[in-house]
Write an enzyme that holds these catalytic residues in place. Sequence first.
Site, mmCIF file in Angstrom:
data_model
loop_
_atom_site.group_PDB
_atom_site.id
_atom_site.type_symbol
_atom_site.label_atom_id
_atom_site.label_comp_id
_atom_site.label_asym_id
_atom_site.label_seq_id
_atom_site.Cartn_x
_atom_site.Cartn_y
_atom_site.Cartn_z
ATOM 1 N N CYS A 1 1.127 -1.245 -0.167
ATOM 2 C CA CYS A 1 -0.025 0.099 0.106
ATOM 3 C C CYS A 1 0.421 1.024 0.223
ATOM 4 O O CYS A 1 1.127 1.451 -1.227
ATOM 5 C CB CYS A 1 -1.039 -0.207 1.197
ATOM 6 S SG CYS A 1 -2.214 1.184 1.320
ATOM 7 N N HIS B 1 -4.278 -5.362 -0.891
ATOM 8 C CA HIS B 1 -3.505 -5.462 0.976
ATOM 9 C C HIS B 1 -3.452 -7.246 0.871
ATOM 10 O O HIS B 1 -4.126 -7.071 1.349
ATOM 11 C CB HIS B 1 -4.405 -4.746 2.248
ATOM 12 C CG HIS B 1 -4.175 -3.480 2.195
ATOM 13 N ND1 HIS B 1 -3.217 -3.372 3.782
ATOM 14 C CD2 HIS B 1 -4.809 -2.377 2.175
ATOM 15 C CE1 HIS B 1 -3.141 -2.153 3.461
ATOM 16 N NE2 HIS B 1 -4.208 -1.198 2.306
ATOM 17 N N GLU C 1 -2.264 -9.204 3.139
ATOM 18 C CA GLU C 1 -2.739 -9.561 4.005
ATOM 19 C C GLU C 1 -3.998 -9.705 4.501
ATOM 20 O O GLU C 1 -4.823 -10.876 5.472
ATOM 21 C CB GLU C 1 -2.188 -8.822 5.359
ATOM 22 C CG GLU C 1 -2.361 -7.396 6.098
ATOM 23 C CD GLU C 1 -1.887 -6.024 4.876
ATOM 24 O OE1 GLU C 1 -2.234 -5.099 5.176
ATOM 25 O OE2 GLU C 1 -1.211 -6.736 4.191
#
Length: 214
Positions: free
Chosen positions: A88, A194, A196
């Site tokens: 990001c 992202h 994650e």
Amino acid sequence: MRVAIVDYGSGNLCSAEKAFERAGQDHDGTVDVVVTADAETVAASDRVVLPGVGAFADCRQGLGAVDGMVEALEEFALRKARPFLGICVGMQLLAERGLEHGSHDGLGWIGGEVRAIEPGDPRMKVPHMGWNALRIDEDPADLFAGIGDGAHVYFVHSYGFVPTDPAHIKASVDYGPPIVASLGRDNIAGTQFHPEKSQAVGLRFIANFLSWSP
């Protein structure tokens, strides 16, 4: 293998740590994931992850405020040429400059600048938030191995990286005009999405990064 996630006061550290630990469980050998603000630990690691959330200038200032961290990242990624991933705003910081609330210098590792998203369609809102389908330009045997065109990943951002050299774009998404979803060169990679937060696709990308030999 030690994976250092850089703590400079601006990042989704807990989620990133858990995702890398989970992906590491299926990796050959032991993966030691550490969240650290210690420059020496970062420089001595095998892989480094630079997360980032918020405004470009705040993140750049926060990174520069950690004693020796920018120098450690340069030692790791530019001189030792070890695998590096920005996530990001962590990816955006690789640019020469960010144009959010003025012009602010980035790390300058990849030519280009970070500009406000202009979707050109009133139905497409800013920030670009939620799930979107990838269009992959990267060799599928590399970081996107096992991740096909159309795979959905999660975004939250109002600014995007516009690289000087289009060859640095590894994946994009359609949001009116295309938006860079991933870019990189040599041993340096970045994702605007992202991983994650991108469930199975994100874990596969992280696992690929753990195995990456640029």
